[in-house]
Design an enzyme around this catalytic site. Structure first.
Site, PDB file in Angstrom:
ATOM      1  N   HIS A   1      97.173 -66.308 -36.962  1.00 56.68           N
ATOM      2  CA  HIS A   1      97.315 -65.441 -38.132  1.00 56.68           C
ATOM      3  C   HIS A   1      95.940 -65.293 -38.784  1.00 56.68           C
ATOM      4  O   HIS A   1      95.625 -65.977 -39.766  1.00 56.68           O
ATOM      5  CB  HIS A   1      98.314 -66.059 -39.111  1.00 56.68           C
ATOM      6  CG  HIS A   1      98.703 -65.153 -40.239  1.00 56.68           C
ATOM      7  ND1 HIS A   1      99.937 -65.197 -40.838  1.00 56.68           N
ATOM      8  CD2 HIS A   1      98.021 -64.178 -40.893  1.00 56.68           C
ATOM      9  CE1 HIS A   1     100.000 -64.302 -41.810  1.00 56.68           C
ATOM     10  NE2 HIS A   1      98.829 -63.678 -41.867  1.00 56.68           N
TER      11      HIS A   1
ATOM     12  N   GLU B   1      99.757 -62.507 -35.888  1.00 56.93           N
ATOM     13  CA  GLU B   1     100.364 -62.170 -37.173  1.00 56.93           C
ATOM     14  C   GLU B   1      99.289 -61.671 -38.135  1.00 56.93           C
ATOM     15  O   GLU B   1      98.137 -62.090 -38.065  1.00 56.93           O
ATOM     16  CB  GLU B   1     101.017 -63.404 -37.801  1.00 56.93           C
ATOM     17  CG  GLU B   1     102.123 -64.022 -36.997  1.00 56.93           C
ATOM     18  CD  GLU B   1     102.723 -65.228 -37.693  1.00 56.93           C
ATOM     19  OE1 GLU B   1     103.832 -65.629 -37.301  1.00 56.93           O
ATOM     20  OE2 GLU B   1     102.095 -65.776 -38.625  1.00 56.93           O
TER      21      GLU B   1
ATOM     22  N   HIS C   1     108.244 -70.409 -40.750  1.00 50.53           N
ATOM     23  CA  HIS C   1     107.677 -70.858 -42.019  1.00 50.53           C
ATOM     24  C   HIS C   1     108.448 -72.079 -42.522  1.00 50.53           C
ATOM     25  O   HIS C   1     109.603 -71.981 -42.927  1.00 50.53           O
ATOM     26  CB  HIS C   1     107.683 -69.771 -43.101  1.00 50.53           C
ATOM     27  CG  HIS C   1     106.639 -70.042 -44.168  1.00 50.53           C
ATOM     28  ND1 HIS C   1     105.371 -69.524 -44.110  1.00 50.53           N
ATOM     29  CD2 HIS C   1     106.674 -70.796 -45.282  1.00 50.53           C
ATOM     30  CE1 HIS C   1     104.671 -69.922 -45.152  1.00 50.53           C
ATOM     31  NE2 HIS C   1     105.449 -70.708 -45.875  1.00 50.53           N
TER      32      HIS C   1
END
Length: 237
Positions: free
Chosen positions: A43, A70, A190
């Protein structure tokens, strides 16, 4: 069967804390794959406080599993994804001052923008996923953007798991069932961990992939990276 994609941002954070190249993120990714993980997630953010854009370019040619990138689809990110050509891109509405991802997309408000970006990625053959809260309306909105998958933002599940696991997981199960009916694949991520993943997997149907980084890397400090990955794989299979 649910795939495990390991987010290696925390390894890059540790490297960046001292400068230099220890730990090396490319070597870490190779090891994670060899230990059985079915994907690598990164990410990158504009400030490159963990994964750097250069890391993405170095990782692409050496990976043998699915590569998931991401991020917030600003032009710099879009160009990076086009260059790396990963298996999957996950669109996340990062706020500039956010320490980590803290909300899913409003897929109704941003539908036109998401449709445009997703269309561009899909034209390149890149599977798309949208990071969303466990909200029926947001899932319905996601289906109208043309995305291939959604990624359910699981922080509220992780927070609520210890006190009331049934109610914590319920909206995720409902969203996953609806997403499947609408032709969307279902990812999640998450704050999933060895503590709460088993219950989530057992109660959320159609789960294609989980992306786990912070908890997994933290648990590996105590148990070792290979053993930790193997424990996650047992929970998923």
């Amino acid at each position: 069967m649910t795939k495990l994609s390991v987010n290696i941002n925390k390894i890059a954070t540790l490297r960046n804390a001292r400068g230099g190249d220890v730990p090396n993120v490319v070597d870490a990714a190779r090891n994670i794959e060899s230990f059985g993980a079915e994907g690598i997630t990164v990410h990158p953010r504009p400030d490159e406080r963990h994964i750097r854009y250069a890391d993405v370019k170095e990782l692409k040619p050496i990976l043998n599993t699915e590569f998931n990138i991401e991020g917030k689809p600003i032009q710099q990110f879009i160009d990076l994804v086009f260059d790396a050509n990963p298996a999957q891109v996950t669109l996340v509405p990062d706020a500039e001052d956010a320490i980590t991802s803290n909300a899913g997309w409003d897929t109704i408000k941003h539908k036109d923008f998401l449709k445009e970006v997703i269309g561009a990625f899909k034209a390149k053959g890149i599977r798309t996923s949208i990071f969303v809260d466990p909200d029926i309306k947001m899932v319905e909105g996601a289906a109208e953007t043309g995305t291939d998958r959604i990624e359910l933002y699981t922080e509220s599940y992780a927070v609520g798991y210890a006190e009331d696991n049934l109610n914590a997981v319920k909206p995720y199960a409902e969203c996953a069932i609806l997403a499947h009916k609408l032709g969307l694949g279902v990812n999640a991520g998450h704050d999933l961990s060895l503590t709460n993943l088993k219950y989530f997997k057992e109660n959320v149907p159609h789960l294609a992939e989980v992306s786990i980084g912070h908890a997994l890397i933290s648990e590996a400090l105590y148990h070792g990276l290979e053993k930790t990955i193997q424990e996650y794989l047992k929970l998923l299979k």
